[in-house]
Design a protein around this motif. Sequence first.
Motif, PDB file in Angstrom:
ATOM      1  N   GLY A   5       0.593  -0.922   0.096  1.00  0.00           N
ATOM      2  CA  GLY A   5       0.214   0.103   0.024  1.00  0.00           C
ATOM      3  C   GLY A   5       0.954   1.422  -0.165  1.00  0.00           C
ATOM      4  N   VAL A   6       1.856   1.428   0.966  1.00  0.00           N
ATOM      5  CA  VAL A   6       2.762   2.484   0.687  1.00  0.00           C
ATOM      6  C   VAL A   6       3.632   2.712  -0.445  1.00  0.00           C
ATOM      7  N   GLN A   7       4.489   1.463  -1.211  1.00  0.00           N
ATOM      8  CA  GLN A   7       4.339   1.569  -2.260  1.00  0.00           C
ATOM      9  C   GLN A   7       3.780   2.014  -3.642  1.00  0.00           C
ATOM     10  N   GLY A   8       2.425   1.900  -3.152  1.00  0.00           N
ATOM     11  CA  GLY A   8       1.463   2.048  -4.066  1.00  0.00           C
ATOM     12  C   GLY A   8       0.630   3.957  -4.173  1.00  0.00           C
ATOM     13  N   GLY A   9       1.355   4.070  -2.911  1.00  0.00           N
ATOM     14  CA  GLY A   9       1.029   5.698  -2.940  1.00  0.00           C
ATOM     15  C   GLY A   9      -0.492   5.911  -2.041  1.00  0.00           C
ATOM     16  N   VAL A  10      -0.380   5.118  -1.454  1.00  0.00           N
ATOM     17  CA  VAL A  10      -2.255   5.648  -0.613  1.00  0.00           C
ATOM     18  C   VAL A  10      -1.576   6.339   0.439  1.00  0.00           C
ATOM     19  N   ASP A  11      -2.830   6.993   0.803  1.00  0.00           N
ATOM     20  CA  ASP A  11      -2.720   8.224   1.716  1.00  0.00           C
ATOM     21  C   ASP A  11      -2.775   8.174   2.896  1.00  0.00           C
ATOM     22  N   PHE A  12      -3.698   7.321   2.956  1.00  0.00           N
ATOM     23  CA  PHE A  12      -3.999   6.854   4.862  1.00  0.00           C
ATOM     24  C   PHE A  12      -3.364   4.773   4.871  1.00  0.00           C
ATOM     25  N   VAL A  13      -3.169   4.373   6.347  1.00  0.00           N
ATOM     26  CA  VAL A  13      -3.353   3.608   6.899  1.00  0.00           C
ATOM     27  C   VAL A  13      -3.313   3.403   7.606  1.00  0.00           C
ATOM     28  N   MET A  14      -4.595   2.587   7.619  1.00  0.00           N
ATOM     29  CA  MET A  14      -5.640   1.907   9.302  1.00  0.00           C
ATOM     30  C   MET A  14      -4.930   1.055   9.782  1.00  0.00           C
ATOM     31  N   ASP A  52      -7.901   2.173  14.385  1.00  0.00           N
ATOM     32  CA  ASP A  52      -9.363   1.332  14.309  1.00  0.00           C
ATOM     33  C   ASP A  52     -10.374   2.088  15.502  1.00  0.00           C
ATOM     34  N   ASP A  53     -11.569   1.384  15.380  1.00  0.00           N
ATOM     35  CA  ASP A  53     -11.999   1.960  16.735  1.00  0.00           C
ATOM     36  C   ASP A  53     -11.207   1.140  17.803  1.00  0.00           C
ATOM     37  N   MET A  54     -11.372   2.938  18.456  1.00  0.00           N
ATOM     38  CA  MET A  54     -10.720   2.741  19.980  1.00  0.00           C
ATOM     39  C   MET A  54     -12.030   1.797  21.232  1.00  0.00           C
ATOM     40  N   ALA A  55     -12.929   2.158  20.580  1.00  0.00           N
ATOM     41  CA  ALA A  55     -14.013   1.694  21.837  1.00  0.00           C
ATOM     42  C   ALA A  55     -14.032   0.086  21.622  1.00  0.00           C
ATOM     43  N   ASN A  56     -12.999  -0.609  20.811  1.00  0.00           N
ATOM     44  CA  ASN A  56     -13.490  -2.055  21.226  1.00  0.00           C
ATOM     45  C   ASN A  56     -12.027  -2.254  21.392  1.00  0.00           C
ATOM     46  N   MET A  57     -11.854  -1.485  22.778  1.00  0.00           N
ATOM     47  CA  MET A  57      -9.596  -1.651  23.111  1.00  0.00           C
ATOM     48  C   MET A  57     -10.435  -2.743  24.142  1.00  0.00           C
ATOM     49  N   VAL A  72      -3.767   7.586  24.160  1.00  0.00           N
ATOM     50  CA  VAL A  72      -2.872   8.305  24.612  1.00  0.00           C
ATOM     51  C   VAL A  72      -1.362   7.519  24.278  1.00  0.00           C
ATOM     52  N   GLU A  73      -0.846   5.597  24.500  1.00  0.00           N
ATOM     53  CA  GLU A  73      -0.283   5.379  23.677  1.00  0.00           C
ATOM     54  C   GLU A  73      -0.920   5.739  22.042  1.00  0.00           C
ATOM     55  N   ALA A  74      -1.031   5.200  21.600  1.00  0.00           N
ATOM     56  CA  ALA A  74      -1.389   5.168  20.570  1.00  0.00           C
ATOM     57  C   ALA A  74      -1.206   6.710  19.339  1.00  0.00           C
ATOM     58  N   LEU A  75      -1.366   7.479  20.382  1.00  0.00           N
ATOM     59  CA  LEU A  75      -0.639   8.765  19.356  1.00  0.00           C
ATOM     60  C   LEU A  75       0.841   9.081  19.784  1.00  0.00           C
ATOM     61  N   ARG A  76       0.950   8.448  21.332  1.00  0.00           N
ATOM     62  CA  ARG A  76       2.697   9.304  21.406  1.00  0.00           C
ATOM     63  C   ARG A  76       4.144   8.148  20.663  1.00  0.00           C
ATOM     64  N   ALA A  77       2.875   7.032  20.590  1.00  0.00           N
ATOM     65  CA  ALA A  77       3.511   5.476  19.231  1.00  0.00           C
ATOM     66  C   ALA A  77       3.963   5.450  17.621  1.00  0.00           C
ATOM     67  N   GLY A  78       3.264   7.358  17.401  1.00  0.00           N
ATOM     68  CA  GLY A  78       2.684   7.855  15.903  1.00  0.00           C
ATOM     69  C   GLY A  78       1.615   7.755  15.220  1.00  0.00           C
ATOM     70  N   GLN A  79       0.835   7.822  15.831  1.00  0.00           N
ATOM     71  CA  GLN A  79      -0.907   7.611  15.357  1.00  0.00           C
ATOM     72  C   GLN A  79      -0.923   9.045  14.730  1.00  0.00           C
ATOM     73  N   THR A  80      -1.124   9.846  13.796  1.00  0.00           N
ATOM     74  CA  THR A  80      -2.167  10.514  13.476  1.00  0.00           C
ATOM     75  C   THR A  80      -3.113  11.166  13.917  1.00  0.00           C
ATOM     76  N   MET A  81      -4.375   9.795  14.101  1.00  0.00           N
ATOM     77  CA  MET A  81      -5.754  10.279  14.205  1.00  0.00           C
ATOM     78  C   MET A  81      -5.475   9.477  15.110  1.00  0.00           C
ATOM     79  N   VAL A  82      -6.822   9.194  15.710  1.00  0.00           N
ATOM     80  CA  VAL A  82      -7.672   8.044  15.968  1.00  0.00           C
ATOM     81  C   VAL A  82      -9.275   8.166  16.418  1.00  0.00           C
ATOM     82  N   MET A  83      -9.592   6.376  15.983  1.00  0.00           N
ATOM     83  CA  MET A  83     -11.269   6.934  15.844  1.00  0.00           C
ATOM     84  C   MET A  83     -11.572   6.211  17.351  1.00  0.00           C
ATOM     85  N   LEU A  84     -12.810   7.512  17.638  1.00  0.00           N
ATOM     86  CA  LEU A  84     -13.665   6.390  19.014  1.00  0.00           C
ATOM     87  C   LEU A  84     -14.788   5.489  18.664  1.00  0.00           C
TER      88      LEU A  84
END
Length: 140
Positions: A5-14, A52-57, A72-84
Amino acid sequence: LFADGVQGGVDFVMTSQAIYTAIDPTYSATVSRTLLSILRNDLKFKGIIITDDMANMPVGNPDLMEPYEATVEALRAGQTMVMLGSRRSLIENVYTGLLNAYITDLSMKEIFDRNYIQITEYKDQTLGRHPGMNIGGEEF
């Protein structure tokens, strides 16, 4: 895992709450600093990484973290956006915690600010928006 996907030029990764033991035997992809480092550093992915949906954690919860802590850990690890997802009480609790972190924790403020800039730049580029535009009552 994401190379095609990255090599294919995707803008998002989930990412997911799954544990990929060959990459990180301890943490799920959502909070794995190892996996997110591979994405950013090895694969040179510059796009937006969303959880992915953090409500499923609490359901799978391989990291044994509460949703706020996992967010918080997801953001610190490098996530750009969280889904709730749609669990209102969870969203309110996580939002309140994140707002407090933004106000009191300089490192979290830097993460939020950096992610906000990346997301808004992507929106501007993709949607042809210009700063200061007002569309449907929303300022861009």
